[in-house]
Design an enzyme around this catalytic site. Structure first.
Site, short mmCIF file in Angstrom:
data_model
loop_
_atom_site.label_atom_id
_atom_site.label_comp_id
_atom_site.label_asym_id
_atom_site.label_seq_id
_atom_site.Cartn_x
_atom_site.Cartn_y
_atom_site.Cartn_z
N LYS A 1 0.74 -1.43 0.07
CA LYS A 1 0.00 -0.18 -0.10
C LYS A 1 0.77 1.31 0.10
CE LYS A 1 -4.21 -1.98 2.05
NZ LYS A 1 -5.21 -1.63 3.08
N ASP B 1 -9.97 2.94 2.33
CA ASP B 1 -10.25 2.05 3.65
C ASP B 1 -10.90 3.35 4.39
OD1 ASP B 1 -9.18 -0.09 2.92
OD2 ASP B 1 -7.18 0.19 3.70
N ALA C 1 -3.64 0.81 8.47
CA ALA C 1 -5.17 0.80 8.88
C ALA C 1 -5.42 1.94 9.96
CB ALA C 1 -5.35 -0.55 9.26
P1 NDP Z 1 0.32 -2.92 9.43
O1 NDP Z 1 1.11 -4.44 9.38
O2 NDP Z 1 0.78 -2.01 8.58
O3 NDP Z 1 0.19 -2.70 11.20
C1 NDP Z 1 0.02 -3.28 12.00
C2 NDP Z 1 -0.11 -2.55 13.47
O4 NDP Z 1 -0.48 -3.65 14.36
C3 NDP Z 1 1.41 -2.09 13.74
O5 NDP Z 1 0.96 -0.99 14.50
C4 NDP Z 1 1.57 -3.21 14.68
O6 NDP Z 1 2.54 -2.91 15.65
C5 NDP Z 1 0.27 -3.55 15.20
N1 NDP Z 1 0.39 -5.10 16.14
C6 NDP Z 1 0.54 -6.21 15.29
N2 NDP Z 1 0.59 -7.14 16.15
C7 NDP Z 1 0.30 -6.67 17.50
C8 NDP Z 1 0.28 -6.93 18.87
N3 NDP Z 1 0.19 -8.48 19.18
N4 NDP Z 1 0.24 -6.20 19.80
C9 NDP Z 1 0.16 -4.72 19.83
N5 NDP Z 1 0.27 -4.26 18.39
C10 NDP Z 1 0.36 -5.16 17.56
O7 NDP Z 1 -1.15 -3.48 9.00
P2 NDP Z 1 -2.69 -2.59 8.54
O8 NDP Z 1 -2.53 -1.41 9.37
O9 NDP Z 1 -2.22 -2.52 7.03
O10 NDP Z 1 -3.73 -3.47 8.99
C11 NDP Z 1 -4.08 -3.70 10.41
C12 NDP Z 1 -5.45 -4.79 10.44
O11 NDP Z 1 -6.22 -4.15 9.84
C13 NDP Z 1 -4.98 -6.05 9.41
O12 NDP Z 1 -5.39 -7.11 10.17
C14 NDP Z 1 -5.85 -5.99 8.27
O13 NDP Z 1 -6.35 -7.14 7.86
C15 NDP Z 1 -6.85 -4.99 8.63
N6 NDP Z 1 -7.40 -4.20 7.79
C16 NDP Z 1 -8.79 -4.38 7.77
C17 NDP Z 1 -9.36 -3.62 6.46
C18 NDP Z 1 -10.94 -3.90 6.58
O14 NDP Z 1 -11.44 -3.57 5.25
N7 NDP Z 1 -11.74 -4.24 7.32
C19 NDP Z 1 -8.74 -2.66 5.85
C20 NDP Z 1 -7.36 -2.55 6.02
C21 NDP Z 1 -6.82 -3.34 7.01
P3 NDP Z 1 4.21 -2.90 15.24
O15 NDP Z 1 4.40 -1.77 14.19
O16 NDP Z 1 4.94 -2.75 16.48
O17 NDP Z 1 4.58 -4.18 14.65
#
Ligand code: NDP
Length: 279
Positions: free
Chosen positions: A66, A102, A126
């Protein structure tokens, strides 16, 4: 002259977008197909050149492309600039134009809620889309809405301050207890809810009891019921998963691909058929 649209990601095999978009083409009798393209990062630039050359109707873009795809577009929308990401690319006048539906998807799924104190968990793309959507909500009637972001890497979340978040806090027990006290909207925009192993690896538990009694608790996850939502429902809080956001972001992309209003009911039905756990 069947039109072609698709989604690129790596991996992409679990994408529900083909089911949703093909149902929409069928519902409107549009002669087009939507397919999933597995494109590794090193082939992203070549794939996007192909969008123009093959005269595709457009492309959706998902993890991990993205952000990189935005830099490869000729022009992007304000929303794409604000979030630093595109999830939709369409060829326009020989150029690639990118945007991020989104934001519209999340804002639409929240329609009706009038939060005053929102807390967003996460610092990824997201979370950025959610913060921008909440800013739009504030501009469109939810005046006075404050947005706090909590992330396990608070430094990575700092750019969200420029998008409209009022504060960024580390994911610690005291910070969560303070920021959730009386909040009426909690959005989990992390990927922690993707499976039980990740759910158990939260840096600190989320004290749902601190929320206002009429609070909404949202997760962007759509393929399973995250523990956070199950806990929230057990406490009598209102819950929202990511299924409606998924359909609404797809609908906004569909309109960009075809110029037609999207058949939301057909798209929702396709999601439910492809994934019975979605509602
Ligand atoms: P990214 O990988 O860009 O970001 C994920 C975030 O989650 C990061 O801040 C990461 O932290 C954090 N994270 C992951 N695991 C943990 C944990 N165990 N505890 C705390 N923080 C955690 O993903 P996206 O932002 O692109 O997407 C996030 C979610 O949203 C995905 O599951 C995706 O499928 C969903 N989504 C759904 C959509 C919809 O239409 N319903 C649209 C877009 C996304 P760190 O940086 O420290 O790793």
């Amino acid at each position: 002259m069947t039109g072609v649209a698709g989604v690129i990601g790596w991996p992409i095999d679990h994408s529900l977008s083909p089911a949703i978009h093909n149902a929409a083409f069928r519902a409107l009798g549009i002669d087009a197909v939507y397919t999933a393209f597995a494109v590794p990062p090193e082939d992203l630039a070549a794939a996007l050149v192909g969008v123009r050359a093959l005269r595709l109707l457009g492309l959706n873009v998902t993890v991990p492309h993205k952000r990189a795809a935005m830099l490869l577009c000729d022009e992007v929308s304000d929303v794409a600039v604000a979030t630093g990401a595109v999830n939709t690319i369409v060829p326009r006048d020989g150029k690639l134009w990118g945007t991020n539906t989104d934001v519209e998807g999340f804002a639409g799924s929240l329609a009706g809620a009038r939060p005053r104190r929102a807390v967003v968990l996460g610092a990824g793309g997201a979370a950025a889309a959610v913060v921008v959507a909440l800013r739009k909500l504030a501009a469109g009637g939810a005046a006075g809405l404050s947005v706090s972001v909590v992330a396990r890497d608070a430094d990575a979340a700092r750019p969200l301050l420029d998008l409209g978040a009022g504060e960024v806090l580390p994911w610690t027990e005291p910070a969560l207890a303070g920021v959730l006290a009386g909040a009426d909207l909690l959005v989990d925009a992390t990927s922690a809810g993707l499976d039980e192993t990740r759910e158990r690896a939260l840096p600190a538990p989320v004290p749902l009891d601190a929320l206002a009694g009429d609070a909404w608790v949202c997760s962007l996850i759509y393929h399973r019921r995250p523990a956070l939502l199950a806990d929230a429902a057990a406490r009598g809080l209102r819950t929202l998963d990511g299924a409606d956001m998924l359909v609404r972001q797809a609908a906004a992309s569909f309109t960009l691909f075809t110029g037609e209003p999207a058949p939301l009911d057909a798209m929702r039905a396709a999601l439910r058929a492809a994934q019975p756990t979605a509602r």
